[in-house]
Write an enzyme that holds these catalytic residues in place. Structure first.
Site, PDB file in Angstrom:
ATOM      1  N   ASP A 237      -2.476  -5.867   6.129  1.00 36.53           N
ATOM      2  CA  ASP A 237      -2.756  -4.995   5.039  1.00 36.53           C
ATOM      3  C   ASP A 237      -1.674  -5.308   3.782  1.00 36.53           C
ATOM      4  O   ASP A 237      -0.530  -5.185   4.022  1.00 36.53           O
ATOM      5  CB  ASP A 237      -2.999  -3.677   5.009  1.00 36.53           C
ATOM      6  CG  ASP A 237      -3.610  -3.091   3.684  1.00 36.53           C
ATOM      7  OD1 ASP A 237      -3.378  -3.445   2.695  1.00 36.53           O
ATOM      8  OD2 ASP A 237      -4.168  -2.020   3.750  1.00 36.53           O
ATOM      9  N   GLY A 263      -6.781  -7.649   8.232  1.00 33.11           N
ATOM     10  CA  GLY A 263      -6.195  -7.255   6.965  1.00 33.11           C
ATOM     11  C   GLY A 263      -6.519  -5.925   6.364  1.00 33.11           C
ATOM     12  O   GLY A 263      -6.731  -4.865   7.325  1.00 33.11           O
ATOM     13  N   HIS A 264      -6.892  -5.415   5.104  1.00 35.72           N
ATOM     14  CA  HIS A 264      -7.085  -4.386   4.445  1.00 35.72           C
ATOM     15  C   HIS A 264      -8.455  -3.787   4.911  1.00 35.72           C
ATOM     16  O   HIS A 264      -8.532  -2.676   5.466  1.00 35.72           O
ATOM     17  CB  HIS A 264      -6.877  -4.584   3.132  1.00 35.72           C
ATOM     18  CG  HIS A 264      -7.136  -3.489   2.160  1.00 35.72           C
ATOM     19  ND1 HIS A 264      -6.212  -2.255   2.267  1.00 35.72           N
ATOM     20  CD2 HIS A 264      -8.070  -3.094   1.114  1.00 35.72           C
ATOM     21  CE1 HIS A 264      -6.564  -1.391   1.298  1.00 35.72           C
ATOM     22  NE2 HIS A 264      -7.697  -2.074   0.847  1.00 35.72           N
ATOM     23  N   PHE A 265      -9.464  -4.552   4.742  1.00 33.42           N
ATOM     24  CA  PHE A 265     -10.838  -4.103   5.252  1.00 33.42           C
ATOM     25  C   PHE A 265     -11.167  -4.490   6.539  1.00 33.42           C
ATOM     26  O   PHE A 265     -11.827  -5.243   7.169  1.00 33.42           O
ATOM     27  CB  PHE A 265     -11.799  -4.898   4.324  1.00 33.42           C
ATOM     28  CG  PHE A 265     -11.800  -4.255   2.792  1.00 33.42           C
ATOM     29  CD1 PHE A 265     -12.516  -3.198   2.677  1.00 33.42           C
ATOM     30  CD2 PHE A 265     -11.204  -4.944   1.969  1.00 33.42           C
ATOM     31  CE1 PHE A 265     -12.651  -2.962   1.443  1.00 33.42           C
ATOM     32  CE2 PHE A 265     -11.222  -4.432   0.768  1.00 33.42           C
ATOM     33  CZ  PHE A 265     -12.005  -3.355   0.224  1.00 33.42           C
TER      34      PHE A 265
END
Length: 284
Positions: A237, A263-265
């Protein structure tokens, strides 16, 4: 059991859109999305969990299909967002529930927990931060706006609302970008392009400083109430660092922390794995 219904709730005159699945009477699970998304981000997770839980996933005020009133009639702060969502849970009869928090959903959900700790049965934090060490340098442009709310600093943040940035948020840190469906970021881009949505998001960037100011309050809640907590974290992230996930164990020694190679999602690539971790954790 896995069918999803799409509803609206009247929350003191505020229309809140939500997705619902599972059997009434099953353990309740509230899913809170983040920026710049909506409850659509849970489209793969909900079917994985609906056999075991009664799930509700609202769109936050100003996001998705929920009302986005003018800034003259509704101040876009996280306090106000949390108030609407707290009232939403009361309107739909979610009296005791586990809460899944992601990104903006974290300061929203943690406010609910601080306000009514007796209602929270467990917390699942997916890249939902509550510690300063979890904030990366990616926050520096927003930090500059916190320190100086000049028109120039506000304008500089419009770069975070572009299509290119939204795609980057979805694909950065993902080993194979081709594994990320364009549906999520395309829908987010559509919502961000609505008239007035940009100013709403810039207001929330400014108000996020108040979330950081509340970190000690959130941490005191963790220490005092020791809610069962599972952190499922996309370890690449660019905004919320793995240190933010590990920090939960400082205040909740029994917290479970799991990292995923994404990552983030994280749900875009690891919904099945995260659902399995949630099921194991909440059933236990």
């Amino acid at each position: 059991m896995t069918s999803i219904t799409y509803r609206h709730a009247d929350v003191d005159g505020f229309k809140v859109f939500y997705r619902e699945a599972g059997r009434p009477g099953a353990p309740k699970l509230l899913l809170l999305h983040g920026f710049p998304s909506s409850s659509h981000m849970f489209r793969d997770l909900i079917p994985e969990l609906a056999e075991r839980f009664h799930i509700v996933a609202p769109d936050l005020p100003g996001f998705g299909q929920s009302d986005m009133p003018s800034r003259d009639s509704f101040a876009y702060t996280f306090d106000n967002i949390a108030h609407v969502i707290e009232r939403f849970t009361e309107v739909i009869g979610f009296d005791r529930f586990a809460v899944y928090v992601f990104d903006y959903g974290a300061p929203t959900g943690f406010r609910l927990a601080v306000s009514h700790p007796e209602r929270i049965t467990a917390i699942v934090s997916q890249n939902g931060n509550a510690y300063e060490e979890g904030l990366s340098d990616g926050w520096n442009p927003i930090r500059a706006y916190w320190q100086d709310a000049s028109p120039a600093n506000r304008e500089a943040l419009r770069a975070l609302l572009t299509h290119e940035t939204t795609v980057w948020q979805y694909t950065h840190g993902v080993p194979d970008a081709a594994s990320v469906s364009p549906d999520g970021y395309s829908l987010d881009d559509f919502y961000l392009s609505r008239p007035g949505a940009d100013e709403v998001q810039l207001d929330l960037f400014r108000d996020y400083r108040n979330n950081v100011a509340l970190y000690p309050t959130f941490q005191q809640y963790f220490r005092t109430h020791q809610p069962p907590l599972l952190a499922v974290w996309g370890q690449h992230d660019p905004f919320f660092l793995p240190a933010g996930a590990e920090a939960f164990k400082r205040d909740i020694p029994g917290a479970v922390v799991r990292f995923f190679d994404t990552g983030h999602f994280a749900l875009e690539t690891h919904a099945t794995e995260i659902a399995a971790a949630i099921s194991e954790f909440l059933v236990r």
